[in-house]
Scaffold this motif. Structure first.
Motif, PDB file in Angstrom:
ATOM      1  N   GLY A 189       0.763  -1.237   0.000  1.00 27.85           N
ATOM      2  CA  GLY A 189       0.000   0.000   0.000  1.00 27.85           C
ATOM      3  C   GLY A 189       0.796   1.289   0.000  1.00 27.85           C
ATOM      4  N   VAL A 190       2.110   1.222   0.115  1.00 30.93           N
ATOM      5  CA  VAL A 190       2.907   2.452   0.178  1.00 30.93           C
ATOM      6  C   VAL A 190       2.803   3.230  -1.127  1.00 30.93           C
ATOM      7  N   LEU A 191       2.957   2.557  -2.241  1.00 30.93           N
ATOM      8  CA  LEU A 191       2.888   3.236  -3.534  1.00 30.93           C
ATOM      9  C   LEU A 191       1.513   3.869  -3.738  1.00 30.93           C
ATOM     10  N   SER A 192       0.486   3.169  -3.334  1.00 31.32           N
ATOM     11  CA  SER A 192      -0.874   3.690  -3.444  1.00 31.32           C
ATOM     12  C   SER A 192      -1.046   4.956  -2.605  1.00 31.32           C
ATOM     13  N   ARG A 193      -0.496   4.969  -1.425  1.00 30.15           N
ATOM     14  CA  ARG A 193      -0.615   6.143  -0.556  1.00 30.15           C
ATOM     15  C   ARG A 193       0.127   7.341  -1.144  1.00 30.15           C
ATOM     16  N   ILE A 194       1.301   7.085  -1.707  1.00 33.38           N
ATOM     17  CA  ILE A 194       2.075   8.181  -2.287  1.00 33.38           C
ATOM     18  C   ILE A 194       1.388   8.729  -3.533  1.00 33.38           C
ATOM     19  N   LEU A 233      -1.541  10.761  -2.554  1.00 37.20           N
ATOM     20  CA  LEU A 233      -1.158  12.088  -2.073  1.00 37.20           C
ATOM     21  C   LEU A 233      -1.075  13.057  -3.245  1.00 37.20           C
ATOM     22  N   PHE A 234      -0.437  12.635  -4.319  1.00 40.28           N
ATOM     23  CA  PHE A 234      -0.301  13.486  -5.504  1.00 40.28           C
ATOM     24  C   PHE A 234      -1.661  13.728  -6.151  1.00 40.28           C
ATOM     25  N   ALA A 235      -2.430  12.674  -6.359  1.00 40.88           N
ATOM     26  CA  ALA A 235      -3.723  12.796  -7.037  1.00 40.88           C
ATOM     27  C   ALA A 235      -4.704  13.626  -6.226  1.00 40.88           C
ATOM     28  N   GLY A 236      -4.717  13.424  -4.914  1.00 43.66           N
ATOM     29  CA  GLY A 236      -5.660  14.132  -4.061  1.00 43.66           C
ATOM     30  C   GLY A 236      -5.441  15.629  -4.029  1.00 43.66           C
ATOM     31  N   GLN A 279       4.225  17.309   2.388  1.00 43.02           N
ATOM     32  CA  GLN A 279       3.214  16.262   2.485  1.00 43.02           C
ATOM     33  C   GLN A 279       3.853  14.869   2.469  1.00 43.02           C
ATOM     34  N   LEU A 280       4.899  14.687   1.685  1.00 44.80           N
ATOM     35  CA  LEU A 280       5.605  13.400   1.669  1.00 44.80           C
ATOM     36  C   LEU A 280       6.199  13.093   3.037  1.00 44.80           C
ATOM     37  N   HIS A 281       6.779  14.094   3.685  1.00 41.90           N
ATOM     38  CA  HIS A 281       7.375  13.895   5.008  1.00 41.90           C
ATOM     39  C   HIS A 281       6.350  13.443   6.043  1.00 41.90           C
ATOM     40  N   LYS A 282       5.089  13.787   5.844  1.00 42.48           N
ATOM     41  CA  LYS A 282       4.040  13.449   6.797  1.00 42.48           C
ATOM     42  C   LYS A 282       3.570  11.993   6.687  1.00 42.48           C
ATOM     43  N   LEU A 283       3.810  11.346   5.559  1.00 42.99           N
ATOM     44  CA  LEU A 283       3.350   9.958   5.391  1.00 42.99           C
ATOM     45  C   LEU A 283       4.178   9.027   6.264  1.00 42.99           C
ATOM     46  N   ILE A 284       3.525   8.149   6.992  1.00 40.95           N
ATOM     47  CA  ILE A 284       4.171   7.268   7.967  1.00 40.95           C
ATOM     48  C   ILE A 284       5.187   6.297   7.348  1.00 40.95           C
TER      49      ILE A 284
END
Length: 153
Positions: A14-19, A22-25, A63-68
């Motif tokens: 799921g990491v790639l999906s979350r990243i 983030l861009f799409a959202g 925003q990338l820095h905020k992803l766990i």
């Protein structure tokens, strides 16, 4: 403005999906994305090429820095950046000068068949663009680019 980001993440589902979410959202575009595991670790390296003005790029990094699952975002400094392109050229073309062009762009003939040859070049992003402009005279039938890979110095 074009920006290359090298992102170290935990290699988990799921990491790639979350990243990408983030861009799409936020309406940001990913120009290219490559991912590979880092040997002998539970981490992967994503090379993301994106573009935008300075505030947009700053927001992307924040925003990338905020992803766990993200361990590290490398955005500045010097990168060794390369890209690969494969070009399919019909054999009925005149190949005069192709060998010299391939040598100039770190290229080679990757494969050949009865009707086509496939040439491969690996070089800097800008040089791949220049190669693809120059190779048009051979009437390529198909072109594919890998996207950038980058490693910080």
């Amino acid at each position: 403005m074009r920006r290359v980001l090298s992102v170290i993440v935990l290699n988990e589902d799921g990491v790639l999906s979350r990243i990408s979410g983030l861009f799409a959202g936020r309406g940001y575009n990913i120009d290219s994305l490559t991912v590979a595991p880092i040997p002998k670790t539970n981490l992967s390296r994503l090379t993301i090429v994106t573009s935008g003005n300075a505030p947009v790029l700053e927001q992307i990094v924040k925003q990338l820095h905020k992803l766990i699952p993200i361990y590290k975002v490398i955005e500045s400094g010097q990168f060794v950046e390369k890209e690969l392109a494969l070009v399919k050229i019909p054999l009925n073309e005149d190949f005069n000068g192709l060998d010299a062009m391939l040598k100039a762009y770190n290229g080679t003939i990757a494969s050949s068949g009865e009707e086509f040859i496939v040439v491969m070049v690996a070089d800097d992003y800008d040089r791949i663009d220049n190669f693809l402009k120059a190779v048009k005279k051979y009437n390529p039938t198909d072109i594919v680019r890998s996207g950038s890979v980058a490693l910080d110095m």
